[in-house]
Design a protein around this motif. Sequence first.
Motif, PDB file in Angstrom:
ATOM      1  N   VAL A 117      64.380  32.225  -5.516  1.00 54.07           N
ATOM      2  CA  VAL A 117      65.752  31.915  -5.908  1.00 54.07           C
ATOM      3  C   VAL A 117      66.468  33.230  -6.186  1.00 54.07           C
ATOM      4  CG1 VAL A 117      67.220  30.793  -7.631  1.00 54.07           C
ATOM      5  CG2 VAL A 117      65.058  29.727  -6.950  1.00 54.07           C
ATOM      6  N   PHE A 118      67.626  33.404  -5.576  1.00 55.26           N
ATOM      7  CA  PHE A 118      68.508  34.507  -5.950  1.00 55.26           C
ATOM      8  C   PHE A 118      69.628  33.893  -6.769  1.00 55.26           C
ATOM      9  CE2 PHE A 118      72.347  37.106  -5.168  1.00 55.26           C
ATOM     10  CZ  PHE A 118      71.935  38.235  -5.847  1.00 55.26           C
ATOM     11  N   GLU A 119      69.663  34.204  -8.048  1.00 55.33           N
ATOM     12  CA  GLU A 119      70.639  33.621  -8.971  1.00 55.33           C
ATOM     13  C   GLU A 119      71.683  34.659  -9.354  1.00 55.33           C
ATOM     14  OE1 GLU A 119      73.011  31.621 -11.015  1.00 55.33           O
ATOM     15  OE2 GLU A 119      71.319  30.490 -10.236  1.00 55.33           O
ATOM     16  N   GLU A 120      72.952  34.263  -9.275  1.00 56.15           N
ATOM     17  CA  GLU A 120      74.057  35.168  -9.582  1.00 56.15           C
ATOM     18  C   GLU A 120      74.650  34.980 -10.972  1.00 56.15           C
ATOM     19  OE1 GLU A 120      77.127  35.425  -6.576  1.00 56.15           O
ATOM     20  OE2 GLU A 120      75.748  34.540  -5.117  1.00 56.15           O
ATOM     21  N   GLU A 121      74.561  33.779 -11.537  1.00 52.28           N
ATOM     22  CA  GLU A 121      75.319  33.487 -12.750  1.00 52.28           C
ATOM     23  C   GLU A 121      74.489  33.050 -13.957  1.00 52.28           C
ATOM     24  OE1 GLU A 121      79.417  31.923 -10.590  1.00 52.28           O
ATOM     25  OE2 GLU A 121      78.117  30.483 -11.573  1.00 52.28           O
ATOM     26  N   LYS A 122      73.591  32.079 -13.777  1.00 57.10           N
ATOM     27  CA  LYS A 122      72.878  31.494 -14.914  1.00 57.10           C
ATOM     28  C   LYS A 122      71.477  31.059 -14.488  1.00 57.10           C
ATOM     29  CE  LYS A 122      72.996  27.512 -17.982  1.00 57.10           C
ATOM     30  NZ  LYS A 122      73.534  26.175 -18.154  1.00 57.10           N
ATOM     31  N   ILE A 123      70.471  31.552 -15.190  1.00 59.87           N
ATOM     32  CA  ILE A 123      69.086  31.199 -14.878  1.00 59.87           C
ATOM     33  C   ILE A 123      68.764  29.847 -15.499  1.00 59.87           C
ATOM     34  CG2 ILE A 123      66.672  31.856 -15.147  1.00 59.87           C
ATOM     35  CD1 ILE A 123      67.675  34.765 -15.441  1.00 59.87           C
ATOM     36  N   GLY A 124      68.292  28.926 -14.672  1.00 55.93           N
ATOM     37  CA  GLY A 124      67.885  27.620 -15.162  1.00 55.93           C
ATOM     38  C   GLY A 124      66.467  27.646 -15.696  1.00 55.93           C
ATOM     39  N   LYS A 125      66.052  26.543 -16.294  1.00 54.47           N
ATOM     40  CA  LYS A 125      64.703  26.464 -16.862  1.00 54.47           C
ATOM     41  C   LYS A 125      63.683  25.996 -15.847  1.00 54.47           C
ATOM     42  CE  LYS A 125      66.313  25.838 -21.512  1.00 54.47           C
ATOM     43  NZ  LYS A 125      66.261  25.148 -22.756  1.00 54.47           N
ATOM     44  N   TYR A 126      64.120  25.206 -14.853  1.00 57.09           N
ATOM     45  CA  TYR A 126      63.195  24.676 -13.858  1.00 57.09           C
ATOM     46  C   TYR A 126      63.984  24.205 -12.640  1.00 57.09           C
ATOM     47  CZ  TYR A 126      64.793  20.368 -16.059  1.00 57.09           C
ATOM     48  OH  TYR A 126      65.576  19.385 -16.573  1.00 57.09           O
ATOM     49  N   VAL A 127      63.268  23.945 -11.552  1.00 53.80           N
ATOM     50  CA  VAL A 127      63.838  23.283 -10.376  1.00 53.80           C
ATOM     51  C   VAL A 127      63.141  21.937 -10.253  1.00 53.80           C
ATOM     52  CG1 VAL A 127      64.404  25.438  -9.185  1.00 53.80           C
ATOM     53  CG2 VAL A 127      62.207  24.333  -8.749  1.00 53.80           C
ATOM     54  N   SER A 128      63.836  20.965  -9.695  1.00 55.68           N
ATOM     55  CA  SER A 128      63.276  19.619  -9.555  1.00 55.68           C
ATOM     56  C   SER A 128      63.277  19.206  -8.092  1.00 55.68           C
ATOM     57  CB  SER A 128      64.121  18.604 -10.336  1.00 55.68           C
ATOM     58  OG  SER A 128      64.175  18.934 -11.688  1.00 55.68           O
ATOM     59  N   PHE A 129      62.299  18.412  -7.711  1.00 54.98           N
ATOM     60  CA  PHE A 129      62.246  17.842  -6.375  1.00 54.98           C
ATOM     61  C   PHE A 129      62.451  16.339  -6.483  1.00 54.98           C
ATOM     62  CE2 PHE A 129      60.207  21.883  -5.923  1.00 54.98           C
ATOM     63  CZ  PHE A 129      60.636  22.327  -4.687  1.00 54.98           C
ATOM     64  N   LEU A 130      63.349  15.822  -5.668  1.00 53.70           N
ATOM     65  CA  LEU A 130      63.694  14.405  -5.675  1.00 53.70           C
ATOM     66  C   LEU A 130      63.416  13.779  -4.317  1.00 53.70           C
ATOM     67  CD1 LEU A 130      67.212  14.714  -7.377  1.00 53.70           C
ATOM     68  CD2 LEU A 130      65.021  14.279  -8.506  1.00 53.70           C
ATOM     69  N   ASP A 131      63.280  12.469  -4.278  1.00 54.34           N
ATOM     70  CA  ASP A 131      63.065  11.768  -3.008  1.00 54.34           C
ATOM     71  C   ASP A 131      64.372  11.278  -2.394  1.00 54.34           C
ATOM     72  OD1 ASP A 131      63.713   9.719  -4.703  1.00 54.34           O
ATOM     73  OD2 ASP A 131      61.905   8.527  -4.313  1.00 54.34           O
ATOM     74  N   HIS A 132      65.497  11.659  -2.987  1.00 49.91           N
ATOM     75  CA  HIS A 132      66.813  11.238  -2.488  1.00 49.91           C
ATOM     76  C   HIS A 132      67.832  12.335  -2.790  1.00 49.91           C
ATOM     77  CE1 HIS A 132      66.611  10.109  -6.713  1.00 49.91           C
ATOM     78  NE2 HIS A 132      67.934  10.273  -6.740  1.00 49.91           N
ATOM     79  N   PRO A 133      68.901  12.426  -2.007  1.00 56.54           N
ATOM     80  CA  PRO A 133      69.917  13.443  -2.270  1.00 56.54           C
ATOM     81  C   PRO A 133      70.877  13.024  -3.380  1.00 56.54           C
ATOM     82  CG  PRO A 133      70.540  12.154  -0.361  1.00 56.54           C
ATOM     83  CD  PRO A 133      69.178  11.672  -0.792  1.00 56.54           C
ATOM     84  N   LEU A 134      71.436  14.001  -4.067  1.00 59.07           N
ATOM     85  CA  LEU A 134      72.532  13.796  -5.006  1.00 59.07           C
ATOM     86  C   LEU A 134      73.731  14.508  -4.393  1.00 59.07           C
ATOM     87  CD1 LEU A 134      70.758  14.495  -8.409  1.00 59.07           C
ATOM     88  CD2 LEU A 134      71.187  12.283  -7.337  1.00 59.07           C
ATOM     89  N   LEU A 135      74.700  13.745  -3.950  1.00 57.92           N
ATOM     90  CA  LEU A 135      75.803  14.319  -3.181  1.00 57.92           C
ATOM     91  C   LEU A 135      77.100  14.465  -3.969  1.00 57.92           C
ATOM     92  CD1 LEU A 135      75.124  12.351   0.103  1.00 57.92           C
ATOM     93  CD2 LEU A 135      74.440  14.689  -0.447  1.00 57.92           C
ATOM     94  N   THR A 136      77.232  13.802  -5.091  1.00 57.50           N
ATOM     95  CA  THR A 136      78.481  13.928  -5.849  1.00 57.50           C
ATOM     96  C   THR A 136      78.207  14.273  -7.293  1.00 57.50           C
ATOM     97  OG1 THR A 136      78.495  11.560  -6.306  1.00 57.50           O
ATOM     98  CG2 THR A 136      79.760  12.354  -4.412  1.00 57.50           C
TER      99      THR A 136
END
Length: 136
Positions: A117-136
């Motif tokens: 991950v190349f982060e420019e603004e704010k480091i998160g605590k974790y990344v998550s993997f989902l079985d469906h997209p979140l589009l909105t």
Amino acid sequence: MNKERKGITGEILLDGKLVENWTVYPLTFNRNFIQKIYTNDKYFPISSLTKPPCLLRTNLKIEGPVPKDTFLQMEGWGKGIVFVNEHHLGRYWSIGPQKTLFVPAPYLKAGYNSIIVFEEEKIGKYVSFLDHPLLT
């Protein structure tokens, strides 16, 4: 379009003082650059980071035979780009519009998968993997 120039167009000030004699380090994110990140053995714990921009690397272990398509969620992160096993997934930004990045099954493998991950603004605590997209 002539009035919408990109990049540095004037003096650079830091705390109101002119910055001179500075060095620019371009990050090309081409295949060679990404491979160097994957093979670099110098690591620092995330707790030692004070603020972005920064490059972060971690591993995802997938148990089982064949990975399936998935979606990477960057909730809590700011703005940046993500690579999985040297494949560029795309850009993310906390303001959207999409909330997930598509990860095709062929990009993944059983066992350890590397995430950069190349982060420019704010480091998160974790990344998550989902079985469906979140589009909105």
